[in-house]
Design a protein around this motif. Structure first.
Motif, PDB file in Angstrom:
ATOM      1  N   LEU A 125      38.482  47.047  39.406  1.00 37.87           N
ATOM      2  CA  LEU A 125      38.274  45.724  40.008  1.00 37.87           C
ATOM      3  C   LEU A 125      36.987  45.704  40.828  1.00 37.87           C
ATOM      4  O   LEU A 125      36.160  44.795  40.676  1.00 37.87           O
ATOM      5  CB  LEU A 125      39.477  45.352  40.889  1.00 37.87           C
ATOM      6  CG  LEU A 125      39.317  44.074  41.722  1.00 37.87           C
ATOM      7  CD1 LEU A 125      39.142  42.841  40.827  1.00 37.87           C
ATOM      8  CD2 LEU A 125      40.505  43.874  42.660  1.00 37.87           C
ATOM      9  N   ARG A 180      33.925  45.642  38.657  1.00 40.30           N
ATOM     10  CA  ARG A 180      33.701  44.332  38.027  1.00 40.30           C
ATOM     11  C   ARG A 180      33.195  43.301  39.032  1.00 40.30           C
ATOM     12  O   ARG A 180      32.413  42.422  38.701  1.00 40.30           O
ATOM     13  CB  ARG A 180      35.007  43.848  37.381  1.00 40.30           C
ATOM     14  CG  ARG A 180      35.309  44.606  36.115  1.00 40.30           C
ATOM     15  CD  ARG A 180      36.648  44.219  35.526  1.00 40.30           C
ATOM     16  NE  ARG A 180      36.836  44.841  34.227  1.00 40.30           N
ATOM     17  CZ  ARG A 180      37.959  44.785  33.516  1.00 40.30           C
ATOM     18  NH1 ARG A 180      38.994  44.119  33.994  1.00 40.30           N
ATOM     19  NH2 ARG A 180      38.046  45.363  32.353  1.00 40.30           N
ATOM     20  N   LEU A 181      33.646  43.432  40.268  1.00 39.41           N
ATOM     21  CA  LEU A 181      33.199  42.481  41.298  1.00 39.41           C
ATOM     22  C   LEU A 181      31.739  42.749  41.689  1.00 39.41           C
ATOM     23  O   LEU A 181      31.129  41.940  42.382  1.00 39.41           O
ATOM     24  CB  LEU A 181      34.107  42.563  42.531  1.00 39.41           C
ATOM     25  CG  LEU A 181      35.531  42.011  42.339  1.00 39.41           C
ATOM     26  CD1 LEU A 181      36.393  42.272  43.571  1.00 39.41           C
ATOM     27  CD2 LEU A 181      35.511  40.515  42.029  1.00 39.41           C
ATOM     28  N   HIS A 195      47.214  42.237  40.126  1.00 34.01           N
ATOM     29  CA  HIS A 195      46.041  41.570  39.558  1.00 34.01           C
ATOM     30  C   HIS A 195      45.552  42.320  38.308  1.00 34.01           C
ATOM     31  O   HIS A 195      45.233  41.698  37.289  1.00 34.01           O
ATOM     32  CB  HIS A 195      44.939  41.526  40.628  1.00 34.01           C
ATOM     33  CG  HIS A 195      43.716  40.786  40.192  1.00 34.01           C
ATOM     34  ND1 HIS A 195      43.743  39.461  39.818  1.00 34.01           N
ATOM     35  CD2 HIS A 195      42.419  41.194  40.059  1.00 34.01           C
ATOM     36  CE1 HIS A 195      42.511  39.072  39.479  1.00 34.01           C
ATOM     37  NE2 HIS A 195      41.706  40.113  39.606  1.00 34.01           N
ATOM     38  N   ARG A 205      45.879  39.983  35.135  1.00 36.05           N
ATOM     39  CA  ARG A 205      44.639  39.286  34.818  1.00 36.05           C
ATOM     40  C   ARG A 205      43.474  40.213  34.514  1.00 36.05           C
ATOM     41  O   ARG A 205      42.842  40.129  33.471  1.00 36.05           O
ATOM     42  CB  ARG A 205      44.218  38.423  36.019  1.00 36.05           C
ATOM     43  CG  ARG A 205      44.657  37.059  35.876  1.00 36.05           C
ATOM     44  CD  ARG A 205      44.035  36.138  36.888  1.00 36.05           C
ATOM     45  NE  ARG A 205      44.604  34.837  36.643  1.00 36.05           N
ATOM     46  CZ  ARG A 205      44.196  34.016  35.697  1.00 36.05           C
ATOM     47  NH1 ARG A 205      43.170  34.336  34.923  1.00 36.05           N
ATOM     48  NH2 ARG A 205      44.778  32.860  35.495  1.00 36.05           N
ATOM     49  N   CYS A 206      43.205  41.096  35.484  1.00 33.86           N
ATOM     50  CA  CYS A 206      42.019  41.941  35.364  1.00 33.86           C
ATOM     51  C   CYS A 206      42.363  43.182  34.537  1.00 33.86           C
ATOM     52  O   CYS A 206      42.243  44.313  34.981  1.00 33.86           O
ATOM     53  CB  CYS A 206      41.500  42.315  36.752  1.00 33.86           C
ATOM     54  SG  CYS A 206      39.775  42.796  36.731  1.00 33.86           S
ATOM     55  N   PRO A 254      39.712  41.403  30.397  1.00 32.78           N
ATOM     56  CA  PRO A 254      40.172  40.526  31.486  1.00 32.78           C
ATOM     57  C   PRO A 254      40.372  39.077  31.075  1.00 32.78           C
ATOM     58  O   PRO A 254      39.733  38.592  30.150  1.00 32.78           O
ATOM     59  CB  PRO A 254      39.033  40.641  32.511  1.00 32.78           C
ATOM     60  CG  PRO A 254      37.840  41.055  31.739  1.00 32.78           C
ATOM     61  CD  PRO A 254      38.326  41.848  30.567  1.00 32.78           C
ATOM     62  N   MET A 255      41.294  38.421  31.769  1.00 35.17           N
ATOM     63  CA  MET A 255      41.521  36.993  31.567  1.00 35.17           C
ATOM     64  C   MET A 255      40.898  36.277  32.766  1.00 35.17           C
ATOM     65  O   MET A 255      41.556  36.033  33.775  1.00 35.17           O
ATOM     66  CB  MET A 255      43.024  36.720  31.521  1.00 35.17           C
ATOM     67  CG  MET A 255      43.693  37.396  30.319  1.00 35.17           C
ATOM     68  SD  MET A 255      45.468  37.543  30.552  1.00 35.17           S
ATOM     69  CE  MET A 255      45.938  35.834  30.775  1.00 35.17           C
ATOM     70  N   CYS A 256      39.609  35.960  32.647  1.00 34.23           N
ATOM     71  CA  CYS A 256      38.854  35.494  33.824  1.00 34.23           C
ATOM     72  C   CYS A 256      39.064  34.021  34.166  1.00 34.23           C
ATOM     73  O   CYS A 256      38.900  33.637  35.322  1.00 34.23           O
ATOM     74  CB  CYS A 256      37.365  35.762  33.614  1.00 34.23           C
ATOM     75  SG  CYS A 256      37.020  37.511  33.322  1.00 34.23           S
ATOM     76  N   CYS A 308      40.841  32.950  37.359  1.00 33.27           N
ATOM     77  CA  CYS A 308      40.965  34.092  38.283  1.00 33.27           C
ATOM     78  C   CYS A 308      40.428  33.700  39.661  1.00 33.27           C
ATOM     79  O   CYS A 308      39.410  33.007  39.758  1.00 33.27           O
ATOM     80  CB  CYS A 308      40.172  35.278  37.734  1.00 33.27           C
ATOM     81  SG  CYS A 308      40.020  36.620  38.935  1.00 33.27           S
ATOM     82  N   PHE A 348      38.740  35.290  41.619  1.00 34.02           N
ATOM     83  CA  PHE A 348      37.394  35.857  41.838  1.00 34.02           C
ATOM     84  C   PHE A 348      36.367  35.326  40.824  1.00 34.02           C
ATOM     85  O   PHE A 348      35.225  35.771  40.820  1.00 34.02           O
ATOM     86  CB  PHE A 348      37.439  37.387  41.721  1.00 34.02           C
ATOM     87  CG  PHE A 348      38.266  38.060  42.777  1.00 34.02           C
ATOM     88  CD1 PHE A 348      37.884  38.013  44.114  1.00 34.02           C
ATOM     89  CD2 PHE A 348      39.424  38.753  42.441  1.00 34.02           C
ATOM     90  CE1 PHE A 348      38.655  38.642  45.100  1.00 34.02           C
ATOM     91  CE2 PHE A 348      40.192  39.383  43.411  1.00 34.02           C
ATOM     92  CZ  PHE A 348      39.805  39.326  44.740  1.00 34.02           C
ATOM     93  N   ALA A 349      36.799  34.410  39.959  1.00 35.44           N
ATOM     94  CA  ALA A 349      35.940  33.992  38.844  1.00 35.44           C
ATOM     95  C   ALA A 349      34.543  33.540  39.284  1.00 35.44           C
ATOM     96  O   ALA A 349      33.561  33.792  38.592  1.00 35.44           O
ATOM     97  CB  ALA A 349      36.630  32.892  38.056  1.00 35.44           C
ATOM     98  N   CYS A 367      32.692  37.014  40.705  1.00 31.65           N
ATOM     99  CA  CYS A 367      32.784  38.295  39.992  1.00 31.65           C
ATOM    100  C   CYS A 367      31.626  38.471  39.009  1.00 31.65           C
ATOM    101  O   CYS A 367      31.329  37.569  38.227  1.00 31.65           O
ATOM    102  CB  CYS A 367      34.122  38.339  39.258  1.00 31.65           C
ATOM    103  SG  CYS A 367      34.326  39.834  38.297  1.00 31.65           S
ATOM    104  N   SER A 375      32.666  38.163  35.318  1.00 32.18           N
ATOM    105  CA  SER A 375      33.287  36.919  34.858  1.00 32.18           C
ATOM    106  C   SER A 375      32.308  36.088  34.040  1.00 32.18           C
ATOM    107  O   SER A 375      31.118  36.035  34.325  1.00 32.18           O
ATOM    108  CB  SER A 375      33.751  36.112  36.064  1.00 32.18           C
ATOM    109  OG  SER A 375      34.095  34.813  35.658  1.00 32.18           O
TER     110      SER A 375
HETATM  111  S1  SF4 Z   1      36.875  37.306  37.045  1.00 30.58           S
HETATM  112 FE1  SF4 Z   1      37.685  38.531  35.342  1.00 30.58          FE
HETATM  113  S2  SF4 Z   1      36.763  40.559  35.560  1.00 30.58           S
HETATM  114 FE2  SF4 Z   1      36.491  39.468  37.489  1.00 30.58          FE
HETATM  115  S3  SF4 Z   1      38.220  40.037  38.776  1.00 30.58           S
HETATM  116 FE3  SF4 Z   1      38.814  38.185  37.690  1.00 30.58          FE
HETATM  117  S4  SF4 Z   1      39.848  38.853  35.829  1.00 30.58           S
HETATM  118 FE4  SF4 Z   1      38.714  40.596  36.654  1.00 30.58          FE
END
Ligand code: SF4
Length: 216
Positions: A148, A151-152, A188, A192-193, A197-199, A202, A204-205, A208, A211
């Motif tokens: 996570l 990816r962030l 999470h 999702r992540c 990932p299912m962004c 999300c 954080f979309a 991130c 994303s």
């Molecule tokens: S936007 Fe996508 S890759 Fe980023 S934290 Fe959310 S699910 Fe994970």
């Protein structure tokens, strides 16, 4: 830039709500679950715990012949190794009369050192035990957390200890926050992540790096 883990914690908490972890009916079940979950999915641990149900107290498990213990935990994988680990852990726990409150009376760092010296207890397992059984605030820097954070957009250190310390610098000394942050990251990562990932949607979309759903 230092990642704002407290902000992330609040974002996850608003999105998923409190998780009230660890999923166990007793402290002892939590401790055994932490060993069984090494290198396996929780559903396999669940099966092993069901078979172990009649022996889920330290006094009963101590008397269980190793072959019987191994048979009960077969579904969790590496069952012979885990049998040795459980028995080593029991030997350590016995020095505290199997009383979690006696263990919890120790200093957190001293306790961590002791746990890491027990056969088969690695950093992740030790930190899970400390946070969920013995009331010590340590961050569990597991694979889900690293994925996570990467990816962030964080420059995630390779070493477990470096990740743990970095997160701990950002969080208040509040056990509940540590318990929930780990649980929320786990939820999470599983919902999702995931590996793919299912962004969309999300929490954080917008921020991130991984994303595809930035608004700009
Ligand atoms: S936007 Fe996508 S890759 Fe980023 S934290 Fe959310 S699910 Fe994970």
């Amino acid at each position: 830039m230092i990642p704002n883990h407290l902000k992330r914690y609040h974002i996850l908490m608003s999105y998923y709500g409190p998780q009230h972890w660890w999923p166990a009916e007793s402290t002892f079940e939590m401790l055994i679950g932490a060993i069984l979950t090494q290198n396996t999915a929780w559903k396999n641990v669940d099966l092993a715990l069901k078979k172990l149900k009649p022996y889920l107290s330290p006094e009963k498990m101590e008397k269980l012949p190793p072959e019987k213990l191994a048979e009960c935990i077969r579904s969790s994988g590496f069952y012979r190794l885990k049998t040795r680990r459980i028995r080593a852990f029991l030997a350590w726990y016995k020095d505290y009369d199997y009383r979690p409150e006696k263990v919890a009376a120790e200093n957190g760092y001293a306790l961590r050192k002791q746990l890491l010296a027990v056969y088969g207890i690695g950093k992740e397992t030790a930190d899970a035990m400390l946070v969920y059984a013995f009331g010590k605030p340590f961050f569990i820097a597991d694979a889900y957390a690293r994925r996570l954070f990467t990816r962030l957009g964080d420059q995630v250190p390779k070493k477990y200890e470096a990740v743990r310390k970095e997160v701990e610098r950002c969080l208040p000394d509040d056990l509940r926050v540590y318990q929930e942050y780990h649980a929320l990251i786990d939820v999470h990562a599983k919902s999702r992540c995931k590996e793919t990932p299912m962004c969309q949607g999300c929490p954080f979309a917008e921020v991130c790096q991984a994303s595809m759903y930035h608004s700009s």
